[in-house]
Motif scaffolding. Structure first.
Motif, PDB file in Angstrom:
ATOM      1  N   UNK A 189       0.826  -1.205   0.000  1.00 54.63           N
ATOM      2  CA  UNK A 189       0.000   0.000   0.000  1.00 54.63           C
ATOM      3  C   UNK A 189       0.864   1.260   0.000  1.00 54.63           C
ATOM      4  N   UNK A 190       0.453   2.228  -0.815  1.00 55.00           N
ATOM      5  CA  UNK A 190       1.221   3.463  -0.955  1.00 55.00           C
ATOM      6  C   UNK A 190       2.061   3.518  -2.214  1.00 55.00           C
ATOM      7  N   UNK A 191       2.340   2.343  -2.817  1.00 52.79           N
ATOM      8  CA  UNK A 191       3.097   2.334  -4.075  1.00 52.79           C
ATOM      9  C   UNK A 191       2.293   3.006  -5.185  1.00 52.79           C
ATOM     10  N   UNK A 192       2.980   3.808  -5.982  1.00 53.28           N
ATOM     11  CA  UNK A 192       2.359   4.424  -7.159  1.00 53.28           C
ATOM     12  C   UNK A 192       2.592   3.489  -8.349  1.00 53.28           C
ATOM     13  N   UNK A 193       1.527   3.197  -9.097  1.00 51.63           N
ATOM     14  CA  UNK A 193       1.642   2.210 -10.171  1.00 51.63           C
ATOM     15  C   UNK A 193       0.932   2.668 -11.443  1.00 51.63           C
ATOM     16  N   UNK A 194       1.461   2.202 -12.579  1.00 49.41           N
ATOM     17  CA  UNK A 194       0.765   2.304 -13.857  1.00 49.41           C
ATOM     18  C   UNK A 194       0.145   0.943 -14.138  1.00 49.41           C
ATOM     19  N   UNK A 195      -1.084   0.935 -14.657  1.00 50.49           N
ATOM     20  CA  UNK A 195      -1.808  -0.310 -14.863  1.00 50.49           C
ATOM     21  C   UNK A 195      -1.846  -0.688 -16.345  1.00 50.49           C
ATOM     22  N   UNK A 196      -1.422  -1.919 -16.641  1.00 49.22           N
ATOM     23  CA  UNK A 196      -1.642  -2.474 -17.979  1.00 49.22           C
ATOM     24  C   UNK A 196      -3.066  -3.022 -17.992  1.00 49.22           C
ATOM     25  N   UNK A 219       2.075  10.789 -16.111  1.00 52.96           N
ATOM     26  CA  UNK A 219       2.996  10.126 -17.044  1.00 52.96           C
ATOM     27  C   UNK A 219       2.803   8.607 -16.998  1.00 52.96           C
ATOM     28  N   UNK A 220       2.521   8.091 -15.796  1.00 55.17           N
ATOM     29  CA  UNK A 220       2.245   6.662 -15.661  1.00 55.17           C
ATOM     30  C   UNK A 220       1.048   6.247 -16.507  1.00 55.17           C
ATOM     31  N   UNK A 221      -0.010   7.074 -16.485  1.00 60.50           N
ATOM     32  CA  UNK A 221      -1.196   6.781 -17.304  1.00 60.50           C
ATOM     33  C   UNK A 221      -0.863   6.831 -18.790  1.00 60.50           C
ATOM     34  N   UNK A 222       0.099   7.676 -19.164  1.00 65.58           N
ATOM     35  CA  UNK A 222       0.487   7.819 -20.578  1.00 65.58           C
ATOM     36  C   UNK A 222       1.269   6.608 -21.092  1.00 65.58           C
ATOM     37  N   UNK A 223       1.667   5.696 -20.184  1.00 67.51           N
ATOM     38  CA  UNK A 223       2.331   4.469 -20.648  1.00 67.51           C
ATOM     39  C   UNK A 223       1.420   3.651 -21.557  1.00 67.51           C
ATOM     40  N   UNK A 264       8.550   1.345 -21.442  1.00 65.65           N
ATOM     41  CA  UNK A 264       7.959   2.698 -21.414  1.00 65.65           C
ATOM     42  C   UNK A 264       8.420   3.463 -20.173  1.00 65.65           C
ATOM     43  N   UNK A 265       8.369   2.802 -19.028  1.00 66.63           N
ATOM     44  CA  UNK A 265       8.778   3.469 -17.784  1.00 66.63           C
ATOM     45  C   UNK A 265      10.262   3.832 -17.803  1.00 66.63           C
ATOM     46  N   UNK A 266      11.083   2.985 -18.412  1.00 68.56           N
ATOM     47  CA  UNK A 266      12.515   3.292 -18.512  1.00 68.56           C
ATOM     48  C   UNK A 266      12.749   4.479 -19.453  1.00 68.56           C
ATOM     49  N   UNK A 267      12.040   4.516 -20.569  1.00 67.39           N
ATOM     50  CA  UNK A 267      12.152   5.664 -21.486  1.00 67.39           C
ATOM     51  C   UNK A 267      11.764   6.969 -20.776  1.00 67.39           C
ATOM     52  N   UNK A 268      10.705   6.912 -19.962  1.00 63.62           N
ATOM     53  CA  UNK A 268      10.261   8.107 -19.236  1.00 63.62           C
ATOM     54  C   UNK A 268      11.241   8.468 -18.128  1.00 63.62           C
ATOM     55  N   UNK A 269      11.696   7.455 -17.373  1.00 63.97           N
ATOM     56  CA  UNK A 269      12.627   7.696 -16.258  1.00 63.97           C
ATOM     57  C   UNK A 269      13.917   8.334 -16.742  1.00 63.97           C
ATOM     58  N   UNK A 270      14.434   7.817 -17.857  1.00 61.46           N
ATOM     59  CA  UNK A 270      15.733   8.278 -18.364  1.00 61.46           C
ATOM     60  C   UNK A 270      15.648   9.595 -19.120  1.00 61.46           C
ATOM     61  N   UNK A 271      14.406  10.029 -19.438  1.00 59.90           N
ATOM     62  CA  UNK A 271      14.243  11.260 -20.212  1.00 59.90           C
ATOM     63  C   UNK A 271      14.345  11.056 -21.718  1.00 59.90           C
ATOM     64  N   UNK A 272      14.487   9.799 -22.162  1.00 59.27           N
ATOM     65  CA  UNK A 272      14.532   9.551 -23.611  1.00 59.27           C
ATOM     66  C   UNK A 272      13.210   9.919 -24.279  1.00 59.27           C
TER      67      UNK A 272
END
Length: 355
Positions: A88-95, A151-155, A309-317
């Protein structure tokens, strides 16, 4: 399980053509491998608008009231007894798609083609524009600290572009044409650049969307007409703008004219990837394209894309933030306004709910 504390769980229900209403949504019991997620960011997709306007999208038909929405991210509220990876408390993007994992397609890893797929807001499965949803833990991906819930939703839309690039084997030697500068065309542009494509030209009929594509890094833009008679002229202008052979064309609109343009513009031995599904059936010049050994590739949704997707966003690519043009809260009035804004198009690219 419809209660979050003393709050009743509410959701946006599609009740009929152009009729959305916020009503109570009772959640299923939490299974041992499930999590309960409080939704924080939900985007509107073109398919959501199709369902609202016509109660159908391609072969999927809404026959009974359905909760809408599938591009989403939120915060874990509760985890099932067997869940070890999230708390509980973790922020997540949902497939949003739950496949059966038993059929031959699932076993060979192509789970996006599973005939038993249960996908948010694809009838009769309820979606995620709600205060809370229950979802399998293995389809909830923890967000890096530097990525927002929006941004998570944009995955989800970004995954379509990533899957298309994988299917077409995009790399540092692939020159790309993207037809259509709507949300999916723009994420395909961003994904192709992240995959290393050296030159990307994007075409559309709309000046504003082309200006957005240019700001997002397209090397050149070409305004084309809506008239099928102009295909030959459009191809000439596109090839001139590209300056080199077009290795892969992504048709992110899916109309007779865009597909005809893609097939004609792509170099011999190249690929055309059909991403958009504007027309259910098309009449296109397939024979001349086949004689030039142009491969036609279909794509449906995505598979195993969230970690990348999350790695591309995290790294700024990839930066998806400029695509989010409008934001709304979660009230009856705002839900209606948000869908009207998205359906109108114009300067709206991605409309996002903040819950």
């Amino acid at each position: 399980m419809g209660k979050g504390g003393s709050d009743e769980n509410m959701a946006a229900w599609l009740l009929g053509v152009n009729t959305l209403k916020i009503q109570p949504f009772n959640l299923p019991a939490l299974g041992p491998h499930d999590v309960r997620v409080r939704m924080k960011a939900v985007g509107i997709c073109g398919s959501d608008v199709h369902y609202l306007k016509t109660l159908r999208c391609a072969d999927f038909v809404v026959k009974e009231p359905m909760v809408i929405g599938h591009e989403c991210a939120g915060i874990i509220e509760e985890v099932g007894g067997e869940v070890k990876t999230l708390v509980p408390g973790d922020r997540v993007a949902l497939e949003p798609g739950i496949s059966c994992w038993r059929c031959d397609l699932c076993k060979e890893g192509r789970y996006n083609l599973c005939p038993e797929m249960k996908f948010f807001a694809t009838p009769p499965v309820h979606g995620s524009l709600a205060n809370q949803v229950v979802h399998p833990a293995d389809l909830c991906f923890k967000l890096p600290d530097n990525i927002s819930l929006e941004e998570g939703a944009m995955c989800e839309p970004l995954s379509v572009g990533v899957h298309a690039c994988r299917r077409a084997n995009v790399g540092p030697e692939t020159n790309i044409l993207v037809l259509g500068a709507g949300p999916i065309g723009l994420v395909t542009l961003l994904a192709a650049r992240a995959f290393g494509a050296p030159r990307i030209v994007i075409v559309d009929v709309d000046d504003y969307r082309l200006s957005v594509a240019k700001k997002l890094g397209a090397d050149d833009i070409v305004k084309v007409s809506t008239n099928i008679q102009d295909v030959a002229m459009d191809i000439e202008n596109i090839q001139k703008a590209m300056g080199v052979g077009i290795d892969v064309s992504f048709d992110c609109a899916g109309f007779n004219k865009t597909m005809s343009t893609a097939l004609g513009a792509t170099r011999p031995g190249g690929k055309v990837c059909l991403v958009g599904m504007g027309h259910h059936e098309m009449t296109v010049p397939l024979t001349p394209a086949a004689a030039r050994e142009v491969d036609v590739i279909g794509i449906f949704r995505y598979k195993n894309t969230w970690p990348l997707c999350l790695e591309f966003l995290r790294s700024g690519k990839i930066d998806v933030k400029p695509l989010i043009t409008h934001r709304f809260g979660f009230s009856q009035k705002e839900v209606e306004e948000a869908f009207e804004t998205s359906a109108r198009g114009g300067d709206a690219i991605k409309v996002m709910f903040n819950l």
